[in-house]
Design a protein around this motif. Sequence first.
Motif, PDB file in Angstrom:
ATOM      1  N   UNK A 144       0.824  -1.198   0.000  1.00  0.00           N
ATOM      2  CA  UNK A 144       0.000   0.000   0.000  1.00  0.00           C
ATOM      3  C   UNK A 144       0.864   1.255   0.000  1.00  0.00           C
ATOM      4  N   UNK A 145       0.525   2.205  -0.887  1.00  0.00           N
ATOM      5  CA  UNK A 145       1.244   3.465  -0.978  1.00  0.00           C
ATOM      6  C   UNK A 145       2.360   3.471  -2.000  1.00  0.00           C
ATOM      7  N   UNK A 146       2.745   2.300  -2.511  1.00  0.00           N
ATOM      8  CA  UNK A 146       3.830   2.221  -3.496  1.00  0.00           C
ATOM      9  C   UNK A 146       3.348   2.608  -4.887  1.00  0.00           C
ATOM     10  N   UNK A 147       4.290   3.057  -5.708  1.00  0.00           N
ATOM     11  CA  UNK A 147       4.058   3.200  -7.142  1.00  0.00           C
ATOM     12  C   UNK A 147       4.504   1.906  -7.818  1.00  0.00           C
ATOM     13  N   UNK A 148       3.720   1.436  -8.762  1.00  0.00           N
ATOM     14  CA  UNK A 148       4.102   0.238  -9.502  1.00  0.00           C
ATOM     15  C   UNK A 148       5.269   0.602 -10.419  1.00  0.00           C
ATOM     16  N   UNK A 149       6.414  -0.101 -10.314  1.00  0.00           N
ATOM     17  CA  UNK A 149       7.627   0.328 -11.028  1.00  0.00           C
ATOM     18  C   UNK A 149       7.742  -0.156 -12.469  1.00  0.00           C
ATOM     19  N   UNK A 150       6.962  -1.164 -12.859  1.00  0.00           N
ATOM     20  CA  UNK A 150       7.040  -1.696 -14.225  1.00  0.00           C
ATOM     21  C   UNK A 150       5.736  -2.449 -14.471  1.00  0.00           C
ATOM     22  N   UNK A 151       5.575  -3.005 -15.663  1.00  0.00           N
ATOM     23  CA  UNK A 151       4.410  -3.856 -15.914  1.00  0.00           C
ATOM     24  C   UNK A 151       4.681  -5.228 -15.308  1.00  0.00           C
ATOM     25  N   UNK A 152       3.780  -5.667 -14.435  1.00  0.00           N
ATOM     26  CA  UNK A 152       4.016  -6.872 -13.628  1.00  0.00           C
ATOM     27  C   UNK A 152       2.845  -7.831 -13.773  1.00  0.00           C
ATOM     28  N   UNK A 153       3.138  -9.110 -13.966  1.00  0.00           N
ATOM     29  CA  UNK A 153       2.114 -10.165 -13.901  1.00  0.00           C
ATOM     30  C   UNK A 153       2.074 -10.646 -12.458  1.00  0.00           C
ATOM     31  N   UNK A 154       0.894 -10.584 -11.844  1.00  0.00           N
ATOM     32  CA  UNK A 154       0.737 -10.886 -10.424  1.00  0.00           C
ATOM     33  C   UNK A 154       0.561 -12.383 -10.194  1.00  0.00           C
ATOM     34  N   UNK A 155       1.246 -12.888  -9.147  1.00  0.00           N
ATOM     35  CA  UNK A 155       0.972 -14.267  -8.743  1.00  0.00           C
ATOM     36  C   UNK A 155       0.462 -14.331  -7.309  1.00  0.00           C
ATOM     37  N   UNK A 156       0.554 -13.205  -6.603  1.00  0.00           N
ATOM     38  CA  UNK A 156      -0.071 -13.101  -5.290  1.00  0.00           C
ATOM     39  C   UNK A 156      -0.763 -11.751  -5.211  1.00  0.00           C
ATOM     40  N   UNK A 157      -1.988 -11.724  -4.665  1.00  0.00           N
ATOM     41  CA  UNK A 157      -2.713 -10.467  -4.503  1.00  0.00           C
ATOM     42  C   UNK A 157      -3.632 -10.593  -3.298  1.00  0.00           C
ATOM     43  N   UNK A 158      -3.240  -9.962  -2.206  1.00  0.00           N
ATOM     44  CA  UNK A 158      -4.023 -10.005  -0.968  1.00  0.00           C
ATOM     45  C   UNK A 158      -4.676  -8.644  -0.736  1.00  0.00           C
ATOM     46  N   UNK A 159      -5.976  -8.597  -0.960  1.00  0.00           N
ATOM     47  CA  UNK A 159      -6.748  -7.350  -0.809  1.00  0.00           C
ATOM     48  C   UNK A 159      -6.062  -6.221  -1.589  1.00  0.00           C
ATOM     49  N   UNK A 160      -5.523  -6.559  -2.750  1.00  0.00           N
ATOM     50  CA  UNK A 160      -4.720  -5.610  -3.532  1.00  0.00           C
ATOM     51  C   UNK A 160      -5.625  -4.762  -4.431  1.00  0.00           C
ATOM     52  N   UNK A 161      -5.598  -3.456  -4.175  1.00  0.00           N
ATOM     53  CA  UNK A 161      -6.359  -2.507  -4.986  1.00  0.00           C
ATOM     54  C   UNK A 161      -5.399  -1.443  -5.515  1.00  0.00           C
ATOM     55  N   UNK A 162      -5.479  -1.203  -6.820  1.00  0.00           N
ATOM     56  CA  UNK A 162      -4.538  -0.287  -7.478  1.00  0.00           C
ATOM     57  C   UNK A 162      -5.311   0.767  -8.260  1.00  0.00           C
ATOM     58  N   UNK A 163      -4.899   2.013  -8.084  1.00  0.00           N
ATOM     59  CA  UNK A 163      -5.500   3.120  -8.826  1.00  0.00           C
ATOM     60  C   UNK A 163      -4.822   3.226 -10.187  1.00  0.00           C
ATOM     61  N   UNK A 164      -5.553   2.851 -11.226  1.00  0.00           N
ATOM     62  CA  UNK A 164      -5.025   2.901 -12.588  1.00  0.00           C
ATOM     63  C   UNK A 164      -5.756   3.931 -13.440  1.00  0.00           C
TER      64      UNK A 164
END
Length: 896
Positions: free
Chosen positions: A150-170
């Motif tokens: 939470x609070x991080x900027x996504x640094x590159x295009x990433x394929x997710x293999x784990x996502x726990x309550x992960x919400x991203x503002x795109x």
Amino acid sequence: MDIQKLKQEAAWHSLSWESIYSLLDTSGKGLTNEESSARLSQFGPNKLPESSKTTLSRIILHQVMNPLIFILVLAALVSILIGEGEDAIFILLVILINTGLGTYQEYNAEKSAQALQQLMKIQAKVHRSGQIKTVSSEDLVPGDLVYLESGMKVPADIRLWEASVLEIDESFLTGESLASKKKTGNLELEITVPDRINMAFAGATVLSGRGKGVVVETGISTQVGKIAQNVAKGTSAKPPLILRMEKFIKQITFFIVGLSFIIAFILNWQGMDWASIFFFVVALAVSAIPEGLPVALTVALSIATRRMAKRNVIVRRLNAVEALGSCTIIASDKTGTLTVNQQTAKKILLDNGNRYSVLGEGYNGEGAIEAENYEKDDPQALEALVRVGIMANEGGLRKEGSDWIHHGDAMDVALLGLGFKHGRDPEEMKQSYHTGGIIPYESERKFSGAFYTLEDEIRFGAKGALETILGFCHCDQEFIDQKVKEAENYASKGYRVLAFAEGVSLTFEKKDTYSEEDIPKLHFLGMVCFIDPLRSEAKESIKKCKQAGIKVLMITGDHPATALNISKELGIAVDGRQVVTGQMLLDAGSTESEAYHKLVINSSVFARVSPIQKLEIVDVLIKAGEFVAVTGDGVNDAPALKRANIGVAMGSGTDVAKEVGSMIVTDDNFSSIVAGVEEGRFAYDNVRKVIFLLISTGGALVLLVLLAILFGLPLPFLAVQLLWLNLVTNGIQDVALAFEGGEPGAMKKRPRKPSETIFNSVMINQTLVASITIGVIVFGFWYWLIEIQKMSEYHARDLALLLMVFMQNFHAFNSRSETTSIFKIPLKRNWILVIGVIAAQGIHILSMHIPFMQKALKIGPITLQEWFYVILLAIPILIVMELFKLYTNRKSESEK
């Protein structure tokens, strides 16, 4: 690693992990330090190519690259060749003033932020050589294992293999107003970027939760990078004023050249030698060119930029001022422009039948809850629903001074705002009820819940999707069907609906995590309906656009149903037939196909479209002959903003959008864009007024010279006197005319046709009438002085020059409107013009008495009686133009 093979594979969201590991030559443990270093050399740093900065010299070059400036430079050179040094100095002074004004304006407005690079210059947490370390995002390579929090900027295009309550503002990339709730697993191949929920894209912000994934694209290969490439390769459509001025310059050039040949033929027929003819024709051509136009044009646009700034529109390029006023279509983003971009609870539907409306909008506690009806007096039911909304909540909302600070999921923040409106402080409530544990929201669960202590009982409150919450309650099928139908009714109107329930836990025990097995049977409390509210001014502004003949399109990344309902409320669309989705555009085939064009031209709402599709929509509209203004705030909007005739960036948007846009709306409000359109129309009207003043007086001078030649009289004015009239007398007045206030009714006229030139039929007719009137009167006076009075050429020129100055003085007031009588236009609308006319007359009179000016202009003092007679001779220009306006107005009325 085979780079070519990797570049060809773009469907990362649909691949299995075995295929991804194979393509990237990596594993679930990430890379070693040595492997990452080798790949960094192979792929290059994870950043975008830096664009060149806008320098002062480039701005100056931009100012002088103007066809009219080229003609003036040529005129200055010719003036030097024929020995008229004073003329050359005057012309070069004009070029210097124009370039200085334009450079000053553009340099002050230019904000050359390296926006795309800033999105990528962030830190990343990676797993390398068995250790978790923090590195610069520029050092990331395909195959790296990256952690998200939470609070991080996504640094590159990433394929997710784990996502726990992960919400991203795109939203900056997709246009979606709500956060993307991420999950893992393979997805279908043919889905758009907003639907790729197993991917995290460079530049996005993690709002909540945590995740882990493998870097699949870096630098120019990311979604942001692809947009950057489109922006770099894209070309901007020329602003309407540039197109019209180019046509105007061609017209005036052909006219002057043609006229010069005619005059040369006449003079040769009269016996003048070709050398003398050449120099005379060149001098006449110089006098016919409106030398003061570049300065007046720049001033008119600069004034408009200041007026626009007062109405929350910052102009970065002068030519953009008039372009906005010329638009026939405004393609507007929805979120944040037509809406406030803040989810708000608007309706409360309690289980007992009570209904409430919630006043206020946005992420704050300002407003109130008002009852619509009371089927059962049960204030505790409303209290219980608000309580659950606060307790089962991971967001934050607090007031600091006059500002409201928030974080977390949009729906959670909206519920905290609802709590404040109910008179409850969420933080105090959480502390006093001693939260015993939570079940966080996950997309698979479709609900969140919390345990808390109330009246010596352990209670559990839950909120989420209606079907999920009803599953926790004691409800019969009839009740379930009734609530589902009610929720669907509100959903069809564009609302998002959350259900609420509460119950007493008899088996609660403290532990680290809780599951659905720990939930007691719950009592259904009711539903809350949320919506991103329309801006209060948006509906009226769109109505104003329609009156102005401007079509408004809505382009959004949101769901088609949401887009339709909002567009219907705004008056943009009537029914679903006017809504087109990104998938429908894909199904239509090539952008060059007739089916694609028909789909775009006949639609008003575009939902779930990709950034490239938004660009293609704008391109189709421009090719169809429309002047298109595009609004946007995200990286996804940048290609369309650049391609449009006029790109309008939002003040709260990304620096990328602001960098590409020609103007910035500081308050993100659609009504400010409409205000900008109005100011743009005022600006164009003022440009026309200035051109009319200059061309009609210039035409009068040409006619005067022609008549003198035909009648065998001496030339009425010397070259330096012609330039004095063009640059000084008229130069003061045309600049003052640029300050003219807007005429009423500008937003009730249809946009000018894209094919329309500055010299339309109205301009041509009024220019001919004014030029002939002024030219004939001055020639008649000149003929009377020379032939009847036998006056010396020196004194006759002095009087004729004064008459021309008076003609220009009076004609400046004629130029204030093409249709309205000068006696109906209040002087207070432009006191600067009044002062300018007095100044122009005063300077000329002063010049008659200053020895230096007498010598330079070949003039001298006159008597008061002569001055009075000259005034009387100038009055007919007022009478003639008043009669012309009366005639054209009556003709226009009869044709309606």
